[in-house]
Design a protein around this motif. Structure first.
Motif, PDB file in Angstrom:
ATOM      1  N   GLN A   1       0.821  -1.380   0.050  1.00  0.00           N
ATOM      2  CA  GLN A   1      -0.016  -0.019  -0.152  1.00  0.00           C
ATOM      3  C   GLN A   1       0.798   1.151  -0.209  1.00  0.00           C
ATOM      4  O   GLN A   1       1.884   1.258   0.817  1.00  0.00           O
ATOM      5  N   PHE A   2       0.532   2.320  -0.812  1.00  0.00           N
ATOM      6  CA  PHE A   2       1.283   3.759  -0.946  1.00  0.00           C
ATOM      7  C   PHE A   2       0.204   4.649  -1.157  1.00  0.00           C
ATOM      8  O   PHE A   2      -0.954   4.410  -1.581  1.00  0.00           O
ATOM      9  N   ASP A   3       0.477   5.864  -0.869  1.00  0.00           N
ATOM     10  CA  ASP A   3      -0.051   7.007  -1.182  1.00  0.00           C
ATOM     11  C   ASP A   3       0.382   7.482  -2.558  1.00  0.00           C
ATOM     12  O   ASP A   3       1.849   7.870  -2.547  1.00  0.00           O
TER      13      ASP A   3
ATOM     14  N   ASP B   1      -3.677   0.261  -3.032  1.00  0.00           N
ATOM     15  CA  ASP B   1      -3.406  -1.151  -2.524  1.00  0.00           C
ATOM     16  C   ASP B   1      -2.974  -1.756  -3.711  1.00  0.00           C
ATOM     17  O   ASP B   1      -4.084  -2.306  -4.479  1.00  0.00           O
ATOM     18  N   ALA B   2      -1.804  -2.208  -4.030  1.00  0.00           N
ATOM     19  CA  ALA B   2      -1.321  -2.898  -5.093  1.00  0.00           C
ATOM     20  C   ALA B   2      -0.634  -4.363  -4.433  1.00  0.00           C
ATOM     21  O   ALA B   2       0.198  -4.304  -4.390  1.00  0.00           O
ATOM     22  N   SER B   3      -1.709  -5.357  -4.517  1.00  0.00           N
ATOM     23  CA  SER B   3      -1.439  -6.266  -3.627  1.00  0.00           C
ATOM     24  C   SER B   3      -1.689  -7.732  -4.658  1.00  0.00           C
ATOM     25  O   SER B   3      -2.749  -7.917  -4.978  1.00  0.00           O
ATOM     26  N   PRO B   4      -0.647  -8.219  -5.301  1.00  0.00           N
ATOM     27  CA  PRO B   4      -0.571  -9.395  -6.100  1.00  0.00           C
ATOM     28  C   PRO B   4      -1.359 -10.515  -5.488  1.00  0.00           C
ATOM     29  O   PRO B   4      -1.186 -11.032  -4.311  1.00  0.00           O
TER      30      PRO B   4
ATOM     31  N   TYR C   1      -8.182   4.284  -3.887  1.00  0.00           N
ATOM     32  CA  TYR C   1      -9.187   4.981  -2.791  1.00  0.00           C
ATOM     33  C   TYR C   1      -8.896   6.156  -2.951  1.00  0.00           C
ATOM     34  O   TYR C   1      -7.708   6.687  -2.922  1.00  0.00           O
ATOM     35  N   ARG C   2      -9.926   7.232  -2.743  1.00  0.00           N
ATOM     36  CA  ARG C   2      -9.804   8.460  -2.317  1.00  0.00           C
ATOM     37  C   ARG C   2      -9.327   8.510  -0.987  1.00  0.00           C
ATOM     38  O   ARG C   2      -9.852   7.738  -0.099  1.00  0.00           O
ATOM     39  N   ARG C   3      -7.885   9.404  -0.591  1.00  0.00           N
ATOM     40  CA  ARG C   3      -7.760   9.312   0.579  1.00  0.00           C
ATOM     41  C   ARG C   3      -8.751  10.028   1.619  1.00  0.00           C
ATOM     42  O   ARG C   3      -9.515  11.034   1.295  1.00  0.00           O
TER      43      ARG C   3
END
Length: 72
Positions: free
Chosen positions: A2-4, A11-14, A28-30
């Motif tokens: 996860q990063f902003d 959320d870039a989770s393989p 997501y919108r923060r």
């Protein structure tokens, strides 16, 4: 992972399926103060890759491009 990025949380989770890794990301919108993050885009599967690192890179690249195009 996860990063902003800009006004988004990513959320870039393989997904690991039988030794192949599928790139995918949720954007997501923060959240504002006291609010919750709101999902704005889901990539679906972005292809299969031989490693989780390759799948993450594909998902990260897709998410950043989407954010740049639909920026906050």
């Amino acid at each position: 992972m996860q990063f902003d990025y800009k006004g988004f949380h990513i959320d870039a989770s393989p997904l690991d399926e039988g030794g192949r890794y599928y790139g995918r990301a949720k954007i997501y919108r923060r959240p504002t103060a006291g609010g919750e993050a709101v999902e704005v885009k889901y990539s679906g599967d972005l292809g299969d890759y031989p490693s989780d690192a390759d799948a993450f890179e594909a998902a990260q690249r897709w998410a950043i491009q989407w954010c740049d195009k639909h920026g906050a």
